[in-house]
Design a protein around this motif. Structure first.
Motif, mmCIF file in Angstrom:
data_model
loop_
_atom_site.group_PDB
_atom_site.id
_atom_site.type_symbol
_atom_site.label_atom_id
_atom_site.label_comp_id
_atom_site.label_asym_id
_atom_site.label_seq_id
_atom_site.Cartn_x
_atom_site.Cartn_y
_atom_site.Cartn_z
ATOM 1 N N PHE A 1 57.773 57.302 30.593
ATOM 2 C CA PHE A 1 59.353 58.068 30.757
ATOM 3 C C PHE A 1 59.888 57.775 29.591
ATOM 4 O O PHE A 1 60.100 56.578 29.131
ATOM 5 C CB PHE A 1 59.739 57.334 31.977
ATOM 6 N N LEU A 2 60.237 58.735 28.810
ATOM 7 C CA LEU A 2 61.413 58.757 27.769
ATOM 8 C C LEU A 2 62.754 59.097 28.137
ATOM 9 O O LEU A 2 62.810 60.088 29.005
ATOM 10 C CB LEU A 2 60.877 59.777 26.722
ATOM 11 N N ASN A 3 63.835 58.292 27.893
ATOM 12 C CA ASN A 3 64.981 58.755 28.367
ATOM 13 C C ASN A 3 65.585 59.938 27.321
ATOM 14 O O ASN A 3 64.865 59.935 26.328
ATOM 15 C CB ASN A 3 66.001 57.788 28.491
ATOM 16 N N PRO B 1 58.695 65.164 45.742
ATOM 17 C CA PRO B 1 60.538 65.291 46.138
ATOM 18 C C PRO B 1 60.842 64.044 45.630
ATOM 19 O O PRO B 1 60.162 62.944 45.516
ATOM 20 C CB PRO B 1 60.577 65.462 47.634
ATOM 21 N N SER B 2 62.133 64.133 45.068
ATOM 22 C CA SER B 2 62.510 62.810 44.496
ATOM 23 C C SER B 2 62.958 61.690 45.388
ATOM 24 O O SER B 2 63.477 60.532 45.093
ATOM 25 C CB SER B 2 63.966 63.382 43.538
ATOM 26 N N GLU C 1 63.079 54.060 37.401
ATOM 27 C CA GLU C 1 64.385 53.854 37.782
ATOM 28 C C GLU C 1 65.349 54.775 37.126
ATOM 29 O O GLU C 1 65.222 55.086 36.109
ATOM 30 C CB GLU C 1 64.788 52.218 37.053
ATOM 31 N N TRP C 2 66.064 55.314 38.312
ATOM 32 C CA TRP C 2 67.015 56.443 37.671
ATOM 33 C C TRP C 2 68.362 55.953 38.039
ATOM 34 O O TRP C 2 68.873 55.560 39.026
ATOM 35 C CB TRP C 2 66.791 57.809 38.551
ATOM 36 N N THR C 3 69.446 55.837 36.966
ATOM 37 C CA THR C 3 70.711 55.516 36.996
ATOM 38 C C THR C 3 71.621 56.560 36.691
ATOM 39 O O THR C 3 73.101 56.237 36.427
ATOM 40 C CB THR C 3 70.925 54.240 36.070
ATOM 41 N N ASP C 4 71.231 57.722 36.234
ATOM 42 C CA ASP C 4 71.991 58.705 35.727
ATOM 43 C C ASP C 4 73.067 59.178 36.606
ATOM 44 O O ASP C 4 72.791 59.452 37.697
ATOM 45 C CB ASP C 4 71.186 59.865 35.373
ATOM 46 N N ASP C 5 74.302 59.165 36.237
ATOM 47 C CA ASP C 5 75.413 59.583 37.349
ATOM 48 C C ASP C 5 75.557 60.926 37.109
ATOM 49 O O ASP C 5 76.536 61.493 37.824
ATOM 50 C CB ASP C 5 76.648 58.507 37.142
#
Lengths: 517, 325
Positions: free
Chosen positions: B302-304, B279-280, B107-111
């Protein structure tokens, strides 16, 4: 014009060049330190890197210089067909780009390489190239040619009249050794050792690829890590300062050991030395054959791997090749101009300049690049500066070698012809044209060839100035590797090798137009 | 000397471009005709009415050096193992993109940092040379010592750093023990990925630290199916490449347009065969067949960026303690 030059003297040029060098090497270091707010502290790993760097450089230099003596002697006292070509070709490893050399060394000495196959036939367990032994093997591979050439120049600098005199006096090989060869070696060897030592001091890529792991970490890697991964520029500056200190130390030591041989001037007659007969002929032949095999097989293997793919390389590779050639040429002439003014100044008695001339060898390219970047960023955009800065850095990086090659000849020029020239009132351009340049043609050609070839193989060390629109050939090679195109990269390596060698050959040949090697 | 420098300066002054210049900092591999750079340039210039210029090199060190004076309008090619320090500079602006359609395994939430492609670390082998590859990380650690692997130095390469964090994530407190088992199998540690991979393709090593997507290049570009990635049930370390726009950019509209372009079908569609990674934002059915058919691990590690940054130093010391002995 000559009068004005006399009024200025030739020295201001030397002093100016020396000052610029100090400013470039130590100035950039200072800029980085100031930017980061001082020098940073070191950790235990950094000290280990310093220690490893030091001892491998000592061992590499000693082995290279030691092995070079018998090979150079064999070349000096034997004549055979193809000798000149062999001497030139054997010089090639020194000018090979590191990545290409490692490819070749791995093919010959690697796990599945020729050397281990050969050992296998004799039932000997395979030897591993990876570890400190690999680092030293690679450093000897790179630097043996340099040492051979420097020592061979020493042999050739002994006027042939001295050998004829020795012969007429019935000198045995031991006598020749005592009266002619050993004094020459005491003069030449420290310089050769020092040159190799300093090259190995800043080794980065070799140590990593063949070092086997972090046991073989060099200071240059520690600088890279500090800069690239820890963003700790203070530490990078400290490490760079340590490299400079080690260089100065080595320089001080070697200048104490070197004693000028003082053979006096000869007639420049091309009378080959008659080497001793008997078993020494076979021993000399074996030395030359072994050295040739060691130096040439890895290159041959690279050529065999890459040559078939050359035709398939895309156009941009050739564009990059031409760009690199142009840059290498400019860089080489810049090196020669700087070196000549430095060397003439040193020979007039300014010994301190010699130390400044050695500085670039231990300058960390990364620190140099960062410092220049910080200095120039407000002057012009970095990518506009990429090519000129690369050219200048390459010219400066090759300078120590050129200086080492030129200095003995310049000293000899001053002791042998200085008084004559003075009594003839030969000055300025006349002296440059009729005395200095002709007498120095051979070392100038050699030094120019070396500079051009080194510049050709350099991977634009200054990543900060990277210019993606005008890539050089070594950069293309890396791009190919990074895009999985390993076979194309091998073909690119062959081109790089061929051009480096052709540049070297052209300069070197130019310098020897009127002389036998 | 001065003249030749001037001449060189003149020689390299870029030609005047049609539109405004838009500067993107990118890693070295981006710019070559074999990398994704030229296709991105072409694709973006077709819609932006600008002159996209890639400036390649060490992206983050350069941004850190330049600070607010940076000439970059956007950067591309950072990854989560370094974004913490990038974020702390405060130089980057939000990407303003809708992240709901991303096709990442996490899950990707970085803005701020926008993923444009991803992959997982893996050991790649040649199935004609290595018939029984290790089927798990444990099997690799317990394999006979004559199985030789090449890895990259975590102090000089991003993939080497990924291996460090991979081992730390799988083995935790037992990482030192794992390194001790792995160490005799490590033929050598190279500075970068390309030297390692070259040694592997030369037949010098049996396995090389690379990516699960590496075999795609050999299948797609060389029709060679002998290269495979060993898939480990312990999971594989997730590596994502990111782009971001700079708050200091004097062309924020263009920068935003570039962010939009990164998630466009045009951009995403070319990533697989230009950068040889996933691709993302592209459903698997739009990937080339052989690409979609690549074996994938069941578990992605996955390490943040906070965890990665916190683990980096201790993990590096552990590694050095074993490998520098």
């Amino acid at each position: 014009m000559a009068e004005r030059l006399r009024a200025l003297g030739a020295d201001p040029a030397g002093t100016l060049a020396a000052g610029a060098l100090v400013a470039l090497v130590l100035g950039t270091l200072g800029v980085v330190a100031v930017y980061s707010g001082g020098f940073g502290g070191l950790e235990v790993w950094d000290w280990r890197a310093v220690w490893f760097t030091l001892w491998q450089a000592v061992v590499s230099a000693t082995v290279s210089a030691g092995l070079a003596i018998p090979v150079a002697r064999a070349f000096a006292r034997r004549r055979f067909p193809g000798r000149t070509v062999l001497i030139t070709v054997m010089g090639a490893p020194f000018i090979l780009p590191v990545i290409v050399a490692i490819m070749g060394l791995v093919t010959v000495f690697g796990r599945s390489g020729l050397a281990n196959d050969l050992l296998g036939w004799f039932g000997i367990a395979p030897v591993s190239i990876y570890g400190w032994q690999g680092v030293i093997l690679a450093h000897v591979f790179f630097n043996l040619p340099l040492a051979i050439r420097m020592i061979l120049h020493g042999w050739q600098a002994i006027p042939s009249e001295r050998f004829r005199l020795a012969e007429s006096l019935g000198f045995s090989p031991a006598d020749t050794g005592r009266h002619l060869e050993r004094p020459m070696l005491r003069d030449v060897l420290p310089g050769a050792w020092l040159a190799v030592f300093l090259v190995c001091l800043t080794s980065f890529a070799v140590a990593l690829a063949l070092g086997g792991g972090p046991r073989a970490t060099t200071v240059e890697l520690a600088i890279y890590q500090a800069f690239r991964f820890d963003f700790d520029m203070g530490k990078a500056a400290t490490l760079a300062l340590i490299q400079v200190a080690l260089c100065l130390l080595a320089l001080a030591l070697s200048s104490r050991v070197a004693i000028p041989a003082g053979f006096g001037a000869g007639m420049d007659r091309d009378a080959p030395i008659r080497g001793p007969r008997g078993w020494r002929v076979a021993a000399d032949a074996a030395m030359i054959a072994l050295a040739a095999a060691f130096l040439l097989l890895p290159m041959l293997s690279v050529i065999l791997q890459g040559a078939p793919r050359i035709a398939a390389l895309p156009g941009p590779v050739w564009e990059a090749a031409f760009r690199s050639i142009l840059m290498a040429l400019i860089s080489a002439f810049l090196t020669l101009a700087l070196t000549l003014s430095l060397a003439l100044s040193i020979a007039r008695g300014r010994r301190w300049i010699e130390i400044t001339g050695m500085l670039p060898l231990v300058a960390s390219p990364l620190v140099l690049g960062t410092g220049l970047y910080l200095l120039l960023r407000n002057v012009a955009s970095p990518s506009e500066l990429a090519l000129p800065v690369t050219v200048i850095i390459n010219a400066v990086m090759a300078l120590p070698f050129a200086l080492r090659i030129l200095l003995p000849a310049v000293y000899a020029l001053f002791t042998d012809y200085g008084r004559l020239a003075a009594s003839l009132n030969m000055r300025g351009f006349a002296r440059m044209r009729y005395l200095t340049l002709p007498r120095l043609a051979r070392p100038l050609g050699f030094a120019g060839g070396l500079s051009a070839a080194l510049a050709m193989g350099d991977l634009g060390v200054i990543t900060l100035f990277a210019d993606s629109e005008n890539p050089t050939l070594p950069l293309k090679l890396y791009q190919l590797m990074n895009s999985y195109r390993m076979t194309d990269a091998a073909a690119c390596a062959v081109i790089l090798m061929a051009i480096s060698f052709a540049l070297f050959w052209a300069f070197d040949r130019g310098g020897r137009l009127n002389a036998e090697i | 000397m001065k003249n030749s420098v001037l001449a060189l300066l003149l020689m390299t002054t870029p030609a005047m471009a049609a539109g405004p210049e838009f500067t993107v900092y990118a890693p070295d591999y981006f710019a070559s005709e074999w990398g994704p750079g030229p296709k991105i340039k072409e694709g973006f210039e077709a819609i932006c009415d600008c002159d996209l210029k890639f400036v390649t090199g060490d992206v983050l060190p350069r941004i850190l050096l330049e600070g607010e004076q940076t000439a970059a309008d956007a950067v591309i090619g950072l990854n989560t193992d370094v974004t913490k320090r990038a974020r702390e500079t405060g130089l980057f602006a939000p990407h303003n993109e809708d992240l709901s359609g991303l096709t990442l395994p996490v899950e990707w939430t970085d803005d701020v940092f926008l993923p444009f492609n991803w992959g997982e670390t893996a050991f790649v082998y040649d199935n004609t040379r290595l018939e029984n590859p290790p089927a798990s990380f444990d099997e690799l650690l317990n394999a006979p010592d004559d199985l030789k692997i090449v890895i990259q130095d975590p102090r000089s390469s991003i993939s080497g750093l990924a291996l460090l964090l991979w081992v730390k994530s799988v083995y935790g407190d037992r990482a030192t023990e794992a390194w001790e088992k792995l160490q005799p199998k490590v033929l050598t540690v190279t500075a970068g990925w390309s030297e390692s991979y070259g040694m592997f393709t030369d037949g010098e090593a049996d396995m090389v630290l690379s990516y699960t997507t590496s075999p795609a290049y050999h299948i797609g570009a060389e029709q060679d199916e002998t290269k495979q990635a060993a898939i480990f049930p312990e999971g594989h370390y997730f590596m994502v490449e990111l782009a971001a726009q700079l708050a200091t950019s004097d062309q924020p509209e263009l920068a935003q347009k570039f962010m939009d372009y990164i998630l466009s079908e045009d951009f995403q569609g070319m990533i697989a065969e230009a950068n040889w990674s996933y691709p993302s934002k592209l459903p698997a059915d739009q990937l080339p067949d052989y690409f979609a058919a690549l074996p994938r691990p069941d578990k992605t590690i996955f390490l943040n960026e906070d965890d990665a940054e916190a683990l980096r130093k201790p993990a590096l010391d552990e590694w050095l303690n074993v490998f520098a002995r």
